[in-house]
Scaffold this motif. Structure first.
Motif, PDB file in Angstrom:
ATOM      1  N   THR A   1     -11.935  -2.823   5.228  1.00 54.77           N
ATOM      2  CA  THR A   1     -12.419  -4.194   5.238  1.00 54.77           C
ATOM      3  C   THR A   1     -13.034  -4.455   6.600  1.00 54.77           C
ATOM      4  O   THR A   1     -12.941  -3.648   7.509  1.00 54.77           O
ATOM      5  CB  THR A   1     -11.294  -5.210   4.964  1.00 54.77           C
TER       6      THR A   1
ATOM      7  N   ARG B   1     -10.009   0.160   9.016  1.00 54.93           N
ATOM      8  CA  ARG B   1      -9.561   1.103   8.000  1.00 54.93           C
ATOM      9  C   ARG B   1      -8.064   1.315   8.190  1.00 54.93           C
ATOM     10  O   ARG B   1      -7.606   1.547   9.305  1.00 54.93           O
ATOM     11  CB  ARG B   1     -10.288   2.445   8.120  1.00 54.93           C
ATOM     12  N   SER B   2      -7.319   1.232   7.113  1.00 57.22           N
ATOM     13  CA  SER B   2      -5.870   1.390   7.211  1.00 57.22           C
ATOM     14  C   SER B   2      -5.362   2.387   6.188  1.00 57.22           C
ATOM     15  O   SER B   2      -5.964   2.577   5.125  1.00 57.22           O
ATOM     16  CB  SER B   2      -5.176   0.032   6.993  1.00 57.22           C
TER      17      SER B   2
ATOM     18  N   ARG C   1     -18.043  -8.761   4.256  1.00 57.79           N
ATOM     19  CA  ARG C   1     -16.915  -8.430   3.372  1.00 57.79           C
ATOM     20  C   ARG C   1     -17.350  -7.341   2.398  1.00 57.79           C
ATOM     21  O   ARG C   1     -18.398  -7.419   1.815  1.00 57.79           O
ATOM     22  CB  ARG C   1     -16.462  -9.654   2.583  1.00 57.79           C
TER      23      ARG C   1
ATOM     24  N   LYS D   1      -7.625   1.777   2.800  1.00 59.31           N
ATOM     25  CA  LYS D   1      -8.398   0.589   2.489  1.00 59.31           C
ATOM     26  C   LYS D   1      -9.366   0.295   3.625  1.00 59.31           C
ATOM     27  O   LYS D   1      -9.118   0.605   4.778  1.00 59.31           O
ATOM     28  CB  LYS D   1      -7.475  -0.610   2.268  1.00 59.31           C
TER      29      LYS D   1
ATOM     30  N   GLY E   1      -5.031 -10.288   8.026  1.00 56.50           N
ATOM     31  CA  GLY E   1      -4.578  -9.021   7.481  1.00 56.50           C
ATOM     32  C   GLY E   1      -3.221  -8.658   8.039  1.00 56.50           C
ATOM     33  O   GLY E   1      -2.982  -8.806   9.238  1.00 56.50           O
TER      34      GLY E   1
ATOM     35  N   ASN F   1       0.844  -1.193   0.000  1.00 55.37           N
ATOM     36  CA  ASN F   1       0.000   0.000   0.000  1.00 55.37           C
ATOM     37  C   ASN F   1       0.878   1.242   0.000  1.00 55.37           C
ATOM     38  O   ASN F   1       1.597   1.482   0.953  1.00 55.37           O
ATOM     39  CB  ASN F   1      -0.896  -0.046   1.238  1.00 55.37           C
TER      40      ASN F   1
ATOM     41  N   LEU G   1     -12.988  -7.594   9.389  1.00 59.23           N
ATOM     42  CA  LEU G   1     -12.437  -8.907   9.700  1.00 59.23           C
ATOM     43  C   LEU G   1     -13.376  -9.679  10.603  1.00 59.23           C
ATOM     44  O   LEU G   1     -13.968  -9.129  11.519  1.00 59.23           O
ATOM     45  CB  LEU G   1     -11.074  -8.748  10.392  1.00 59.23           C
TER      46      LEU G   1
ATOM     47  N   SER H   1      -1.790  -5.156   3.792  1.00 62.02           N
ATOM     48  CA  SER H   1      -2.184  -6.283   2.974  1.00 62.02           C
ATOM     49  C   SER H   1      -3.439  -6.906   3.563  1.00 62.02           C
ATOM     50  O   SER H   1      -3.392  -7.558   4.612  1.00 62.02           O
ATOM     51  CB  SER H   1      -1.053  -7.320   2.906  1.00 62.02           C
ATOM     52  N   LEU H   2      -4.567  -6.689   2.917  1.00 67.67           N
ATOM     53  CA  LEU H   2      -5.857  -7.132   3.427  1.00 67.67           C
ATOM     54  C   LEU H   2      -6.084  -8.608   3.143  1.00 67.67           C
ATOM     55  O   LEU H   2      -5.405  -9.207   2.312  1.00 67.67           O
ATOM     56  CB  LEU H   2      -6.961  -6.289   2.807  1.00 67.67           C
TER      57      LEU H   2
END
Length: 329
Positions: free
Chosen positions: A17, A34-35, A329, A15, A67, A9, A19, A58-59
């Motif tokens: 997602t 959120r990253s 997801r 990003k 992750g 990234n 989890l 890295s999701l």
């Protein structure tokens, strides 16, 4: 309050997602994540400087729940290549191995899984001439289920930010810097035939403690564990990581992983308090940018005379919010 705990990234991208999380009693809930990654290249008063840091987020791949988030900080003439290769090649391999581990498809010992991948990546580097005097630190956090695992070599640092029930903010260290003067690291290096001292000669020494070949002026590493650095591996520097595990609770708000360009200028408590101001909106990008800009401002203010280098500055911010409606997801 500060406590301790014994795919690729580029800057500015964010990003999102969610989890999956399985709590005790079988109830399924999850974490919205959120990253963001932000990086500011440093400066050198003598020569042109390339940003040798690489942050990553890295999701999870489809059908998986692992992750990875972290930072590689390169050093030496080819440090930028070391950190780039680790982010692009090593991270996907480690992620796949951890996915297999947590799914029961591989080794039952997570330390063995992580260590094997660290050693394999290092072997691929130290066999090449360009990494005899170049390498990278690496700090990686793995989100899986209701826990965060941290594996690291070197001095890029990871902390968790939490808000306790009384409204206080707590910074919890996930990593402990691998410095040559850390008592246990110094003992290990000396047993391996290395020497820990400051750089210099003729009774004139200065700067941080470094790892040297006895009686020589190399390799002079200011860290005791790293990827690459073949010359250092001969005098006690190792790639074997340390690991910590922290169970996630509803009080956890964020995970922050930064290169030493941040930590050299800011304390864990300062970093967590700054990032937590963005937690209500889960603004990982805003938090990462503000953090890097503040670290950069402090580097500049400390060098008002215009002399002295400014280190590369990289921050990876992972915002967490517990969700009760299950995994989406």
């Amino acid at each position: 309050t500060v406590q301790n705990v014994g795919c690729y990234n580029f800057s500015g991208k964010e990003k999102l997602t969610t989890l999956r999380l399985h709590k005790e009693g079988g109830r399924s809930s999850g974490w919205e994540v959120r990253s963001a990654v932000e990086s500011i290249g440093g400066t050198d008063t003598v020569k042109d400087k390339i940003n040798q840091d690489r942050g990553f987020a890295s999701l999870p791949s489809e059908g998986e729940d692992v992750g990875l988030f972290g930072v590689f900080d390169g050093h030496g003439p080819n440090g930028q290549d070391a950190s780039k290769m680790l982010a692009e090649e090593f991270v996907p391999k480690l992620q796949k191995s951890l996915e297999n581990h947590f799914a029961g498809r591989g080794s039952k010992n997570v330390l063995d899984v992580v260590s094997k991948e660290f050693v394999s990546a290092d072997a691929g580097m130290t066999s090449r001439d360009e990494y005899q005097m170049s390498g990278a630190t690496g700090t990686i956090t793995c989100l899986m289920g209701d826990s965060v695992l941290c594996a690291w070599v070197g001095d890029s640092r990871a902390v968790v930010g939490s808000a306790n029930q009384t409204g206080g903010i707590v910074a919890t260290h996930l990593s402990n810097d691998h410095k040559p003067n850390r008592p246990d690291e110094k003992i290990r290096i000396e047993k391996a035939g290395g020497e820990v001292r400051q750089a210099g000669f003729m009774d004139s020494y200065s700067g941080p403690m470094r790892v040297f070949k006895p009686g020589e002026q190399f390799p002079g590493l200011a860290i005791s564990r790293s990827f690459g650095d073949e010359s250092g591996k001969k005098v006690g520097v190792t790639v074997l990581p340390e690991l910590s595990v922290l169970k996630l609770t509803s009080e956890v708000r964020c995970i922050i992983i930064c290169s030493d360009g941040v930590w050299d200028e800011m304390s864990a408590d300062e970093v967590v308090r700054m990032v937590m101001t963005f937690s209500a909106e889960m603004d990982a990008k805003g938090a990462a940018q503000t953090l890097c800009n503040e670290a950069r401002r402090r580097w500049i203010n400390a060098r008002r005379d215009g002399f002295g280098n400014i280190d590369d500055i990289t921050a990876v911010v992972v915002m967490l919010k517990e969700r009760e409606e299950g995994w989406i997801r």
